[in-house]
Design a protein around this motif. Structure first.
Motif, PDB file in Angstrom:
ATOM      1  N   GLU A 145       0.822  -1.224   0.000  1.00 46.67           N
ATOM      2  CA  GLU A 145       0.000   0.000   0.000  1.00 46.67           C
ATOM      3  C   GLU A 145       0.848   1.262   0.000  1.00 46.67           C
ATOM      4  N   LEU A 146       2.052   1.199   0.532  1.00 45.31           N
ATOM      5  CA  LEU A 146       2.864   2.403   0.721  1.00 45.31           C
ATOM      6  C   LEU A 146       3.026   3.175  -0.584  1.00 45.31           C
ATOM      7  N   HIS A 147       2.713   4.460  -0.504  1.00 46.67           N
ATOM      8  CA  HIS A 147       2.688   5.326  -1.685  1.00 46.67           C
ATOM      9  C   HIS A 147       2.974   6.737  -1.189  1.00 46.67           C
ATOM     10  N   ASN A 148       3.773   7.475  -1.909  1.00 43.24           N
ATOM     11  CA  ASN A 148       4.143   8.811  -1.437  1.00 43.24           C
ATOM     12  C   ASN A 148       2.965   9.766  -1.354  1.00 43.24           C
ATOM     13  N   SER A 149       1.830   9.431  -1.978  1.00 39.49           N
ATOM     14  CA  SER A 149       0.656  10.294  -1.865  1.00 39.49           C
ATOM     15  C   SER A 149       0.132  10.342  -0.422  1.00 39.49           C
ATOM     16  N   TYR A 150       0.453   9.332   0.377  1.00 39.18           N
ATOM     17  CA  TYR A 150       0.071   9.344   1.791  1.00 39.18           C
ATOM     18  C   TYR A 150       0.997  10.236   2.619  1.00 39.18           C
ATOM     19  N   PHE A 151       2.134  10.600   2.047  1.00 38.47           N
ATOM     20  CA  PHE A 151       3.161  11.331   2.796  1.00 38.47           C
ATOM     21  C   PHE A 151       3.617  12.550   1.997  1.00 38.47           C
ATOM     22  N   PRO A 152       2.745  13.567   1.875  1.00 35.89           N
ATOM     23  CA  PRO A 152       3.067  14.708   1.008  1.00 35.89           C
ATOM     24  C   PRO A 152       4.232  15.553   1.494  1.00 35.89           C
ATOM     25  N   GLU A 153       4.541  15.496   2.799  1.00 34.23           N
ATOM     26  CA  GLU A 153       5.588  16.361   3.331  1.00 34.23           C
ATOM     27  C   GLU A 153       6.988  15.825   3.079  1.00 34.23           C
ATOM     28  N   LYS A 154       7.131  14.510   2.962  1.00 34.71           N
ATOM     29  CA  LYS A 154       8.457  13.931   2.784  1.00 34.71           C
ATOM     30  C   LYS A 154       8.339  12.581   2.096  1.00 34.71           C
ATOM     31  N   SER A 155       9.107  12.390   1.040  1.00 31.73           N
ATOM     32  CA  SER A 155       9.058  11.121   0.324  1.00 31.73           C
ATOM     33  C   SER A 155       9.626   9.994   1.175  1.00 31.73           C
ATOM     34  N   LEU A 156       9.094   8.813   0.985  1.00 32.50           N
ATOM     35  CA  LEU A 156       9.574   7.641   1.706  1.00 32.50           C
ATOM     36  C   LEU A 156      10.928   7.202   1.174  1.00 32.50           C
ATOM     37  N   ARG A 206      -4.858   0.932  -8.909  1.00 28.67           N
ATOM     38  CA  ARG A 206      -3.790   1.820  -9.382  1.00 28.67           C
ATOM     39  C   ARG A 206      -4.097   3.241  -8.948  1.00 28.67           C
ATOM     40  N   LEU A 207      -3.166   3.822  -8.185  1.00 30.09           N
ATOM     41  CA  LEU A 207      -3.268   5.215  -7.798  1.00 30.09           C
ATOM     42  C   LEU A 207      -2.399   6.051  -8.737  1.00 30.09           C
ATOM     43  N   PRO A 208      -2.673   7.367  -8.825  1.00 29.35           N
ATOM     44  CA  PRO A 208      -1.791   8.210  -9.639  1.00 29.35           C
ATOM     45  C   PRO A 208      -0.348   8.123  -9.130  1.00 29.35           C
ATOM     46  N   GLY A 209       0.589   8.108 -10.047  1.00 22.68           N
ATOM     47  CA  GLY A 209       1.977   7.945  -9.642  1.00 22.68           C
ATOM     48  C   GLY A 209       2.293   6.489  -9.360  1.00 22.68           C
ATOM     49  N   LYS A 210       3.436   6.250  -8.741  1.00 19.15           N
ATOM     50  CA  LYS A 210       3.870   4.882  -8.488  1.00 19.15           C
ATOM     51  C   LYS A 210       3.944   4.598  -6.998  1.00 19.15           C
ATOM     52  N   ALA A 211       3.503   3.399  -6.616  1.00 24.32           N
ATOM     53  CA  ALA A 211       3.651   2.950  -5.244  1.00 24.32           C
ATOM     54  C   ALA A 211       5.110   2.599  -4.992  1.00 24.32           C
ATOM     55  N   LEU A 212       5.477   2.503  -3.714  1.00 22.71           N
ATOM     56  CA  LEU A 212       6.858   2.178  -3.341  1.00 22.71           C
ATOM     57  C   LEU A 212       7.318   0.884  -4.006  1.00 22.71           C
ATOM     58  N   TRP A 213       6.444  -0.144  -3.993  1.00 19.69           N
ATOM     59  CA  TRP A 213       6.838  -1.441  -4.537  1.00 19.69           C
ATOM     60  C   TRP A 213       7.113  -1.393  -6.029  1.00 19.69           C
ATOM     61  N   GLU A 214       6.429  -0.506  -6.741  1.00 19.08           N
ATOM     62  CA  GLU A 214       6.589  -0.440  -8.196  1.00 19.08           C
ATOM     63  C   GLU A 214       7.969   0.057  -8.602  1.00 19.08           C
ATOM     64  N   MET A 215       8.673   0.718  -7.680  1.00 15.55           N
ATOM     65  CA  MET A 215       9.997   1.256  -7.985  1.00 15.55           C
ATOM     66  C   MET A 215      11.112   0.393  -7.412  1.00 15.55           C
ATOM     67  N   ALA A 216      10.776  -0.729  -6.788  1.00  8.94           N
ATOM     68  CA  ALA A 216      11.788  -1.614  -6.212  1.00  8.94           C
ATOM     69  C   ALA A 216      12.508  -2.405  -7.304  1.00  8.94           C
ATOM     70  N   LYS A 217      13.747  -2.768  -7.040  1.00 11.36           N
ATOM     71  CA  LYS A 217      14.503  -3.574  -7.999  1.00 11.36           C
ATOM     72  C   LYS A 217      13.913  -4.974  -8.128  1.00 11.36           C
ATOM     73  N   GLN A 218      13.444  -5.520  -6.998  1.00  5.64           N
ATOM     74  CA  GLN A 218      12.860  -6.860  -6.980  1.00  5.64           C
ATOM     75  C   GLN A 218      11.523  -6.811  -6.243  1.00  5.64           C
TER      76      GLN A 218
END
Length: 289
Positions: A145-156, A206-218
């Protein structure tokens, strides 16, 4: 029994008036001052978002196994995150009380706590692009679920690998598949009382932008056919969702686990073996076709 190479501590990741007894993270850091070139293993426990008996300590059997793993030199440290829970006033041993701020929250508060813990760990241990995020059951749900849209003040901080084990990824399907057992609907509505948000919270959406997992190497989705609580279709749905990411053939893995739902972490060895496989994939990615 050999002495551990790691020092175990409980750290608070939130201070001030908003802090509760569950705003803590259990850490295992190396006793030696060797150069930090490995991967942190960071765990999110399950427990249906409400079980007080399943907490950061549930990762201890896994850590004990990985401390003696042939791959231990590729591990920089371990962390197991506690987070606030949803109400459980009927728990037989430790019923929640209405006045307890640590056990009366709902979505997205559990998830916000996970984000706070990851930011704390990054500030202290510089984990960005150097950690594997592991979640079991509800913890797997939150890992995806983790997505930077939940954390607008600082990226994860970005995870290098996201591993979900026995996760719940599509809420409507989960409840429908267990409609004969009222407890499934009750536990989901307890953690996510606003059903209009179920689609947003389900990780197959699918939320706008990418979730944390979508940008992981694996990206690894694991499930045991012996799981008596969560059906295999949940893993299949998440794998279908993950199949559309860039270079999915090299980055996305379905990994069979063994054991019943809680046995996966209780045994220590089953989840440790899954994590070892993920470490291998991080060290030697699947070759391009």
């Amino acid at each position: 029994m050999t002495e551990s190479d790691f020092t175990q501590n409980i750290e608070k990741y939130l201070d001030g008036t908003q802090s509760t007894e569950l705003h803590t993270v259990e850490t295992w850091t190396p006793k030696s001052n060797s150069e930090d070139a490995g991967t942190w293993i960071i765990y999110i426990h399950g427990g249906a978002w409400r079980d007080p008996m399943v907490d950061s300590r549930s990762f201890e059997p896994v850590v004990a196994m990985l401390e003696n793993s042939p791959l231990k030199d590729s591990i920089s440290g371990f962390a197991s995150i506690n987070y606030r829970l949803s109400p459980y006033p009927t728990h037989p041993e430790s019923p929640s009380k209405p006045e307890d701020p640590s056990r009366n929250v709902h979505y997205p508060d559990h998830l916000l706590d996970i984000g706070r813990a990851l930011s704390y760990l990054d500030e202290k241990y510089k984990i960005d692009n150097k950690y594997m995020l592991v979640g079991h059951s509800a913890g797997a749900t939150m890992a995806f679920e983790l997505h930077n849209s939940y954390f607008p003040e600082k990226s994860l901080p970005q995870a290098s690998c996201v591993l979900g084990v026995a996760g719940i990824y599509n809420f409507e399907k989960f409840v429908e598949n267990h409609k004969e057992i009222l407890a499934y609907k009750e536990l989901m509505e307890n953690a996510f009382p606003d059903k209009s948000l179920w689609d947003k919270a389900s990780t197959t959406s699918r939320l706008p932008g990418k979730a944390l997992w979508e940008m992981a190497k694996q990206i690894v989705i694991s499930h045991s056919e012996e799981d008596e609580l969560v059906e295999n279709e949940q893993a299949s749905l998440m794998l279908d969702r993950a199949s559309v990411v860039h270079n999915a053939s090299q980055r996305v893995h379905g990994l069979k686990a063994s054991g019943k739902h809680d046995e996966i972490w209780e045994s220590g060895s089953i989840l440790a073996g899954i994590i070892e496989q993920c470490l291998e994939w991080l060290r030697s990615p699947r070759p391009s076709n």
